[in-house]
Design an enzyme around this catalytic site. Sequence first.
Site, mmCIF file in Angstrom:
data_model
loop_
_atom_site.group_PDB
_atom_site.id
_atom_site.type_symbol
_atom_site.label_atom_id
_atom_site.label_comp_id
_atom_site.label_asym_id
_atom_site.label_seq_id
_atom_site.Cartn_x
_atom_site.Cartn_y
_atom_site.Cartn_z
ATOM 1 N N GLU A 1 35.908 65.637 48.752
ATOM 2 C CA GLU A 1 36.827 65.257 47.667
ATOM 3 C C GLU A 1 38.225 65.811 47.909
ATOM 4 O OE1 GLU A 1 36.295 62.552 45.873
ATOM 5 O OE2 GLU A 1 34.485 63.491 45.063
ATOM 6 N N ASP B 1 41.176 62.870 51.512
ATOM 7 C CA ASP B 1 41.707 61.668 52.203
ATOM 8 C C ASP B 1 43.226 61.672 52.302
ATOM 9 O OD1 ASP B 1 42.070 61.038 49.487
ATOM 10 O OD2 ASP B 1 41.406 58.959 49.712
ATOM 11 N N GLY C 1 37.766 54.010 34.360
ATOM 12 C CA GLY C 1 38.025 55.393 33.934
ATOM 13 C C GLY C 1 36.855 56.318 34.176
ATOM 14 N N GLY D 1 35.708 57.251 37.202
ATOM 15 C CA GLY D 1 35.771 57.883 38.525
ATOM 16 C C GLY D 1 35.005 57.098 39.578
ATOM 17 N N LEU D 2 34.803 55.789 39.349
ATOM 18 C CA LEU D 2 33.980 54.987 40.254
ATOM 19 C C LEU D 2 34.795 53.895 40.945
ATOM 20 C CD1 LEU D 2 30.895 54.710 37.872
ATOM 21 C CD2 LEU D 2 31.187 56.297 39.793
ATOM 22 N N SER E 1 36.991 51.576 39.882
ATOM 23 C CA SER E 1 37.099 50.212 39.361
ATOM 24 C C SER E 1 38.406 49.580 39.829
ATOM 25 C CB SER E 1 37.008 50.214 37.839
ATOM 26 O OG SER E 1 38.045 51.010 37.301
ATOM 27 N N GLU F 1 47.992 49.803 44.948
ATOM 28 C CA GLU F 1 47.765 50.957 44.069
ATOM 29 C C GLU F 1 48.813 52.049 44.314
ATOM 30 O OE1 GLU F 1 43.734 52.018 43.512
ATOM 31 O OE2 GLU F 1 44.243 53.677 42.178
ATOM 32 N N ASP G 1 38.968 55.004 48.898
ATOM 33 C CA ASP G 1 38.307 54.045 48.013
ATOM 34 C C ASP G 1 38.383 52.629 48.587
ATOM 35 O OD1 ASP G 1 38.140 56.301 46.489
ATOM 36 O OD2 ASP G 1 39.683 55.709 45.066
HETATM 37 C C1 GLA Z 1 40.791 59.130 43.918
HETATM 38 C C2 GLA Z 1 41.732 58.561 44.957
HETATM 39 C C3 GLA Z 1 41.163 58.750 46.359
HETATM 40 C C4 GLA Z 1 40.749 60.213 46.592
HETATM 41 C C5 GLA Z 1 39.923 60.743 45.433
HETATM 42 C C6 GLA Z 1 39.661 62.231 45.533
HETATM 43 O O1 GLA Z 1 39.604 58.411 43.911
HETATM 44 O O2 GLA Z 1 41.954 57.177 44.733
HETATM 45 O O3 GLA Z 1 42.107 58.320 47.306
HETATM 46 O O4 GLA Z 1 41.874 61.017 46.846
HETATM 47 O O5 GLA Z 1 40.539 60.499 44.191
HETATM 48 O O6 GLA Z 1 38.837 62.497 46.614
#
Ligand code: GLA
Length: 380
Positions: A35, A38, A118, A120-121, A123, A156, A168
Amino acid sequence: MALDLDRVVSSFQRTFGTLPTVVASAPGRVNLIGEHLDYNGGPVLPFAIERRTWIAAGAGTGYSLWSATLGGQPVRREPGPRRGGWTDYVLGVDRELRARHQAPEGARLAVVSDLPAGAGLSSSAALALAAAAALTALTGRRLDGDAAADAAYRAEHDYVGVRCGRMDQTVVAHATAGRALLLETDTGARREVPLGFRTWILPTGIDHSLADGGYNARRAECERALEICRRPLPALPALAGLEPEALSEVMAELPPPLDRRVRHVVTETARTRRAAAALDRGDLAEVGRLMVEGHESLRDDYQCSVAQADALVEAALQHGALGARLTGAGWGGSVIMLAPEAVGERAAAAACEHLARRFGPAPQPWSTGAAAGMRLDLMP
Ligand code: GLA
């Protein structure tokens, strides 16, 4: 809720009075571990989940957008500045495709999704990638995974204004069923890792929006820390490139809270590589241990957890889970839980009941395996 081609086609037909020419879909994702790496040049280990966003599309002038599930009244938009809200992701993708001369003149789009926003997946990546595939298909072309991920990322990052990394969009574009994706974000190298079991998603009930500021603030802290680390180490390409042996020396030079942020990045990099190796050999107990360590690091060093996520992780472990951690950016969203098959459902329910007792009602847990990425479901 089972979503399928028929549902999005009839949604389009009801809204626009005609059949769509194209349907595309893209999944959400969870990150098993890795986490906030990236944008720090480290490895990440996400997989696509079994909930998707579907877009049915037909030719049009300007953009007529209608969503059954993202907050939707029919909306009409022309290319131009962002406005806030979900339609920006589609217009951001359109802007990218236009720059590449790959956008249709206009489109009518119906969107349906069983992916909560919202939570954390991702969307947003699902929406952007489904839009990229659908809009390009309207021009009679097919967008390859790298180009689609790049268009969605730029939408984005540049248009919506979240300074996200590329995790993502990359996994949503390239995921394979039954596999997680080990992505090296410094080189872009990808390796598939077997993930043949189901995991549980435990929602914290706290919606997070990446546009809110905490995420961009962490990214700025990492950039400042990298500048400081480069004084003694001028060739350091990114924070994840720091050797664990150099950590204590470097930490002494960093003012708080930058020292903790760097410790998260360096230890999470090591954990992610160990987790990929553990998955390769099917050692789920080790994956679970690494997930818990990863959660503690997000809570204490990266400081992006919330009390609800900490409570879910603790309760899941007490009820027999092998591991659990906050997934995605944090400040709310969801916890991913790994458990032996026989106890998964019970542990998930018990953790969520515990959450509800302490903090009030939250959405139900659900399980997912590793699904396939973006695809065209109906071609012209
Ligand atoms: C969000 C961002 C990703 C990544 C995560 C944390 O999902 O879109 O690019 O930085 O947070 O790991």
